[in-house]
Scaffold this active site. Structure first.
Site, PDB file in Angstrom:
ATOM      1  N   TYR A 144       0.838  -1.203   0.000  1.00  0.00           N
ATOM      2  CA  TYR A 144       0.000   0.000   0.000  1.00  0.00           C
ATOM      3  C   TYR A 144       0.876   1.258   0.000  1.00  0.00           C
ATOM      4  O   TYR A 144       0.735   2.131  -0.862  1.00  0.00           O
ATOM      5  CB  TYR A 144      -0.888  -0.028   1.230  1.00  0.00           C
ATOM      6  CG  TYR A 144      -1.884   1.107   1.353  1.00  0.00           C
ATOM      7  CD1 TYR A 144      -3.010   1.169   0.531  1.00  0.00           C
ATOM      8  CD2 TYR A 144      -1.719   2.098   2.317  1.00  0.00           C
ATOM      9  CE1 TYR A 144      -3.938   2.185   0.680  1.00  0.00           C
ATOM     10  CE2 TYR A 144      -2.646   3.120   2.462  1.00  0.00           C
ATOM     11  CZ  TYR A 144      -3.755   3.157   1.643  1.00  0.00           C
ATOM     12  OH  TYR A 144      -4.689   4.169   1.787  1.00  0.00           O
ATOM     13  N   ASP A 145       1.806   1.329   0.973  1.00  0.00           N
ATOM     14  CA  ASP A 145       2.624   2.532   1.145  1.00  0.00           C
ATOM     15  C   ASP A 145       3.454   2.827  -0.103  1.00  0.00           C
ATOM     16  O   ASP A 145       3.463   3.949  -0.615  1.00  0.00           O
ATOM     17  CB  ASP A 145       3.596   2.375   2.327  1.00  0.00           C
ATOM     18  CG  ASP A 145       2.902   2.118   3.649  1.00  0.00           C
ATOM     19  OD1 ASP A 145       1.680   1.914   3.655  1.00  0.00           O
ATOM     20  OD2 ASP A 145       3.595   2.108   4.687  1.00  0.00           O
ATOM     21  N   GLU A 146       4.174   1.786  -0.564  1.00  0.00           N
ATOM     22  CA  GLU A 146       5.043   2.012  -1.726  1.00  0.00           C
ATOM     23  C   GLU A 146       4.209   2.225  -2.979  1.00  0.00           C
ATOM     24  O   GLU A 146       4.590   2.979  -3.869  1.00  0.00           O
ATOM     25  CB  GLU A 146       6.028   0.854  -1.911  1.00  0.00           C
ATOM     26  CG  GLU A 146       6.991   0.660  -0.760  1.00  0.00           C
ATOM     27  CD  GLU A 146       8.062   1.767  -0.640  1.00  0.00           C
ATOM     28  OE1 GLU A 146       7.921   2.841  -1.257  1.00  0.00           O
ATOM     29  OE2 GLU A 146       9.040   1.557   0.100  1.00  0.00           O
ATOM     30  N   VAL A 186      -9.911   0.679  12.627  1.00  0.00           N
ATOM     31  CA  VAL A 186     -10.097   0.774  14.068  1.00  0.00           C
ATOM     32  C   VAL A 186     -11.484   1.310  14.454  1.00  0.00           C
ATOM     33  O   VAL A 186     -12.130   0.785  15.369  1.00  0.00           O
ATOM     34  CB  VAL A 186      -8.947   1.579  14.723  1.00  0.00           C
ATOM     35  CG1 VAL A 186      -8.957   3.055  14.328  1.00  0.00           C
ATOM     36  CG2 VAL A 186      -8.985   1.435  16.222  1.00  0.00           C
ATOM     37  N   THR A 209      -0.900   6.503  18.296  1.00  0.00           N
ATOM     38  CA  THR A 209      -1.875   7.571  18.043  1.00  0.00           C
ATOM     39  C   THR A 209      -2.296   7.619  16.569  1.00  0.00           C
ATOM     40  O   THR A 209      -1.567   7.203  15.682  1.00  0.00           O
ATOM     41  CB  THR A 209      -1.305   8.960  18.407  1.00  0.00           C
ATOM     42  OG1 THR A 209      -0.262   9.286  17.483  1.00  0.00           O
ATOM     43  CG2 THR A 209      -0.801   9.004  19.841  1.00  0.00           C
ATOM     44  N   ARG A 275       0.770   9.420  14.488  1.00  0.00           N
ATOM     45  CA  ARG A 275       0.400  10.025  13.196  1.00  0.00           C
ATOM     46  C   ARG A 275      -0.464  11.244  13.445  1.00  0.00           C
ATOM     47  O   ARG A 275      -1.473  11.160  14.146  1.00  0.00           O
ATOM     48  CB  ARG A 275      -0.337   9.012  12.330  1.00  0.00           C
ATOM     49  CG  ARG A 275      -0.625   9.559  10.962  1.00  0.00           C
ATOM     50  CD  ARG A 275      -1.426   8.613  10.147  1.00  0.00           C
ATOM     51  NE  ARG A 275      -0.700   7.451   9.733  1.00  0.00           N
ATOM     52  CZ  ARG A 275      -1.287   6.298   9.456  1.00  0.00           C
ATOM     53  NH1 ARG A 275      -2.577   6.160   9.590  1.00  0.00           N
ATOM     54  NH2 ARG A 275      -0.564   5.275   9.045  1.00  0.00           N
TER      55      ARG A 275
HETATM   56  P1  NAD Z   1     -12.775   1.918   0.369  1.00  0.00           P
HETATM   57  O1  NAD Z   1     -12.075   0.605   0.416  1.00  0.00           O
HETATM   58  O2  NAD Z   1     -14.100   2.039   1.022  1.00  0.00           O
HETATM   59  O3  NAD Z   1     -12.918   2.436  -1.131  1.00  0.00           O
HETATM   60  C1  NAD Z   1     -12.052   2.066  -2.169  1.00  0.00           C
HETATM   61  C2  NAD Z   1     -12.899   1.785  -3.395  1.00  0.00           C
HETATM   62  O4  NAD Z   1     -12.040   1.473  -4.502  1.00  0.00           O
HETATM   63  C3  NAD Z   1     -13.822   0.582  -3.204  1.00  0.00           C
HETATM   64  O5  NAD Z   1     -15.113   0.912  -3.674  1.00  0.00           O
HETATM   65  C4  NAD Z   1     -13.178  -0.503  -4.049  1.00  0.00           C
HETATM   66  O6  NAD Z   1     -14.112  -1.472  -4.508  1.00  0.00           O
HETATM   67  C5  NAD Z   1     -12.554   0.307  -5.159  1.00  0.00           C
HETATM   68  N1  NAD Z   1     -11.403  -0.346  -5.823  1.00  0.00           N
HETATM   69  C6  NAD Z   1     -10.344  -0.937  -5.231  1.00  0.00           C
HETATM   70  N2  NAD Z   1      -9.494  -1.392  -6.165  1.00  0.00           N
HETATM   71  C7  NAD Z   1     -10.034  -1.069  -7.378  1.00  0.00           C
HETATM   72  C8  NAD Z   1      -9.630  -1.297  -8.716  1.00  0.00           C
HETATM   73  N3  NAD Z   1      -8.496  -1.941  -9.008  1.00  0.00           N
HETATM   74  N4  NAD Z   1     -10.436  -0.838  -9.718  1.00  0.00           N
HETATM   75  C9  NAD Z   1     -11.607  -0.199  -9.431  1.00  0.00           C
HETATM   76  N5  NAD Z   1     -12.037   0.021  -8.184  1.00  0.00           N
HETATM   77  C10 NAD Z   1     -11.253  -0.409  -7.164  1.00  0.00           C
HETATM   78  O7  NAD Z   1     -11.740   2.982   1.011  1.00  0.00           O
HETATM   79  P2  NAD Z   1     -11.910   4.540   1.325  1.00  0.00           P
HETATM   80  O8  NAD Z   1     -11.654   4.725   2.751  1.00  0.00           O
HETATM   81  O9  NAD Z   1     -13.146   5.084   0.703  1.00  0.00           O
HETATM   82  O10 NAD Z   1     -10.644   5.122   0.540  1.00  0.00           O
HETATM   83  C11 NAD Z   1     -10.756   5.748  -0.719  1.00  0.00           C
HETATM   84  C12 NAD Z   1      -9.369   6.210  -1.170  1.00  0.00           C
HETATM   85  O11 NAD Z   1      -8.830   7.127  -0.194  1.00  0.00           O
HETATM   86  C13 NAD Z   1      -8.352   5.085  -1.308  1.00  0.00           C
HETATM   87  O12 NAD Z   1      -7.548   5.329  -2.436  1.00  0.00           O
HETATM   88  C14 NAD Z   1      -7.525   5.188  -0.049  1.00  0.00           C
HETATM   89  O13 NAD Z   1      -6.225   4.716  -0.228  1.00  0.00           O
HETATM   90  C15 NAD Z   1      -7.560   6.686   0.231  1.00  0.00           C
HETATM   91  N6  NAD Z   1      -7.366   6.973   1.658  1.00  0.00           N
HETATM   92  C16 NAD Z   1      -8.373   6.753   2.568  1.00  0.00           C
HETATM   93  C17 NAD Z   1      -8.147   7.006   3.914  1.00  0.00           C
HETATM   94  C18 NAD Z   1      -9.221   6.810   4.956  1.00  0.00           C
HETATM   95  O14 NAD Z   1      -8.926   6.979   6.150  1.00  0.00           O
HETATM   96  N7  NAD Z   1     -10.445   6.511   4.633  1.00  0.00           N
HETATM   97  C19 NAD Z   1      -6.882   7.447   4.344  1.00  0.00           C
HETATM   98  C20 NAD Z   1      -5.889   7.643   3.399  1.00  0.00           C
HETATM   99  C21 NAD Z   1      -6.141   7.415   2.050  1.00  0.00           C
HETATM  100  N1  UDP Z   2      -6.296  -0.961  15.821  1.00  0.00           N
HETATM  101  C1  UDP Z   2      -6.682  -1.472  17.055  1.00  0.00           C
HETATM  102  N2  UDP Z   2      -7.719  -2.350  17.103  1.00  0.00           N
HETATM  103  C2  UDP Z   2      -8.422  -2.720  15.995  1.00  0.00           C
HETATM  104  C3  UDP Z   2      -8.050  -2.185  14.734  1.00  0.00           C
HETATM  105  C4  UDP Z   2      -6.964  -1.320  14.681  1.00  0.00           C
HETATM  106  O1  UDP Z   2      -6.084  -1.144  18.090  1.00  0.00           O
HETATM  107  O2  UDP Z   2      -9.359  -3.515  16.140  1.00  0.00           O
HETATM  108  C5  UDP Z   2      -5.179   0.020  15.766  1.00  0.00           C
HETATM  109  C6  UDP Z   2      -4.107  -0.301  14.728  1.00  0.00           C
HETATM  110  O3  UDP Z   2      -3.134  -1.171  15.287  1.00  0.00           O
HETATM  111  C7  UDP Z   2      -3.561   1.078  14.442  1.00  0.00           C
HETATM  112  C8  UDP Z   2      -4.771   1.996  14.607  1.00  0.00           C
HETATM  113  O4  UDP Z   2      -5.722   1.252  15.366  1.00  0.00           O
HETATM  114  O5  UDP Z   2      -2.588   1.436  15.397  1.00  0.00           O
HETATM  115  C9  UDP Z   2      -5.405   2.420  13.285  1.00  0.00           C
HETATM  116  O6  UDP Z   2      -5.627   1.265  12.516  1.00  0.00           O
HETATM  117  P1  UDP Z   2      -6.430   1.271  11.143  1.00  0.00           P
HETATM  118  O7  UDP Z   2      -6.392  -0.138  10.626  1.00  0.00           O
HETATM  119  O8  UDP Z   2      -7.754   1.897  11.328  1.00  0.00           O
HETATM  120  O9  UDP Z   2      -5.623   2.243  10.174  1.00  0.00           O
HETATM  121  P2  UDP Z   2      -4.077   2.630   9.933  1.00  0.00           P
HETATM  122  O10 UDP Z   2      -3.971   4.006  10.385  1.00  0.00           O
HETATM  123  O11 UDP Z   2      -3.179   1.720  10.749  1.00  0.00           O
HETATM  124  O12 UDP Z   2      -3.899   2.431   8.472  1.00  0.00           O
END
Ligand code: NAD
Ligand code: UDP
Length: 310
Positions: A144-146, A186, A209, A275
């Site tokens: 994911y990160d990379e 979480v 955090t 974070r």
């Molecule tokens: P989510 O998993 O609910 O939504 C992702 C959507 O993308 C889903 O509907 C999934 O079916 C679709 N999808 C995945 N792979 C696909 C592909 N190859 N082709 C077409 N559709 C595909 O997640 P979210 O929380 O709504 O996140 C949306 C975006 O925001 C993501 O790119 C995620 O990395 C980014 N993001 C979200 C958060 C957060 O806290 N919610 C934080 C950082 C980044």
């Molecule tokens: N976490 C937790 N209990 C859970 C799910 C997640 O303590 O049931 C912690 C997890 O280890 C992380 C933080 O909550 O430190 C946020 O996790 P999440 O999966 O929501 O997103 P992240 O920020 O790690 O991508």
């Protein structure tokens, strides 16, 4: 009004974005492969005259005529993106090339949903956009990160080489209604556990955090970044109020009036310890800051989960 493509539009954030875009009069094409997205999230839009749904995977090329693109397609929860890590990498690389190719051909402005995960387990606190991050390139989160890091690089290079109008948003943990109750994040875990009276699973000691942004605030920041004409980003969008996971668990127990007990489970490998976004840029450039405090956002979310899981 413009024709706007939202990839990942049936997901948690994508569906809220589709709502806002339709509301303001745009023609919206929602494209999703339904890996983590749900029809329920967009069912209310299916008969709307300005809404169109395409089932497609961005890893395979596609041709549409659009003016703007919001690229959200990518699983976001650690459980979901680690389920098939190679697919996650393909989505952020091959998929990203397809989306950027579409933007280039159409002359479309494109906003990409990047993430605070580009900072990895950060050694700088709070995280500014200038920080390059501390990511384990071979750990379980690296798919994911990379992936998100190479996606940012691809965007910058399409911008410099072909003049594509790019906008990079780095999203910090965002929550709200429509987060899949089973996605393992979480807030969805703690709320469903609290409502069901199950143990609340705090990973590790719970001293790590996160900073939680409510979905309506996030979408507002995303739209402001897309609508302004001068900055490519990256720009952090998130709530700068930091909470430990123990504090979060206690807040959710109190807000639900639950009898659940907190239990400690093993901390996942490479789990970031702290974070918190520095949102100076968002404040200055977008005149944006979050409005919904955690207590209020949790209440809205809990109300939704009660209807969803009974
Ligand atoms: P989510 O998993 O609910 O939504 C992702 C959507 O993308 C889903 O509907 C999934 O079916 C679709 N999808 C995945 N792979 C696909 C592909 N190859 N082709 C077409 N559709 C595909 O997640 P979210 O929380 O709504 O996140 C949306 C975006 O925001 C993501 O790119 C995620 O990395 C980014 N993001 C979200 C958060 C957060 O806290 N919610 C934080 C950082 C980044
Ligand atoms: N976490 C937790 N209990 C859970 C799910 C997640 O303590 O049931 C912690 C997890 O280890 C992380 C933080 O909550 O430190 C946020 O996790 P999440 O999966 O929501 O997103 P992240 O920020 O790690 O991508």
């Amino acid at each position: 009004m413009a024709t706007v493509l939202v990839t990942g539009g049936a997901g948690f954030l994508g569906s809220h974005l589709c709502d806002r875009l339709v509301e303001r009069g745009e023609d919206v094409i929602c494209l999703d492969n339904f890996f983590t997205g749900r029809k329920e999230n967009i069912r209310h839009l299916l008969n709307h005259e300005r809404f169109e749904l395409v089932r497609h995977d961005i890893v395979h090329p596609f041709y549409l005529e659009v003016d703007r693109i919001f690229n959200l397609a990518c699983p976001a929860s650690p459980e979901a993106y680690q389920y098939n890590p190679i697919k996650t990498i393909k989505t952020s690389t091959v998929g990203m090339v397809n989306v950027m190719g579409l933007a280039k051909r159409c002359g479309a402005r494109i906003l990409h949903a990047s993430t605070s995960e580009v900072y990895g387990d950060p050694q700088v606190h709070p995280q500014t956009e200038e920080y390059w991050g501390h990511v384990n390139p071979i750990g379980p989160r690296s798919c994911y990160d990379e992936g998100k890091r190479i996606a940012e690089s691809l965007m910058m290079n399409y911008h410099h080489a072909h003049g594509v109008a790019i906008r990079i948003i780095r999203i910090f943990n965002t929550y709200g209604p429509r987060m899949d109750p089973n996605d393992g994040r979480v807030i969805s875990n703690f709320i469903t556990q609290a409502i069901r009276g199950d143990d609340i699973t705090v990973y590790g000691a719970g001293t790590q955090t996160r900073s939680f942004c409510y979905c309506s605030d996030l979408i507002e920041g995303m739209l402001r970044l897309m609508d302004q004409d001068d900055h490519t980003g990256p720009i952090n969008i998130g709530n700068p109020v930091e909470n430990t996971m123990l504090e979060l668990a206690e807040a959710i127990i109190a807000a639900t009036g639950s009898t659940s007990k907190i239990v400690n489970m093993p901390l996942p490998k490479d789990d970031p310890q702290r974070r918190c976004p520095d949102i100076t840029k968002a404040r200055e450039i977008l005149k944006w800051e979050p409005k919904v405090v955690l207590k209020e956002g949790l209440q809205q979310t809990i109300d939704w989960y009660r209807k969803e899981i009974g």
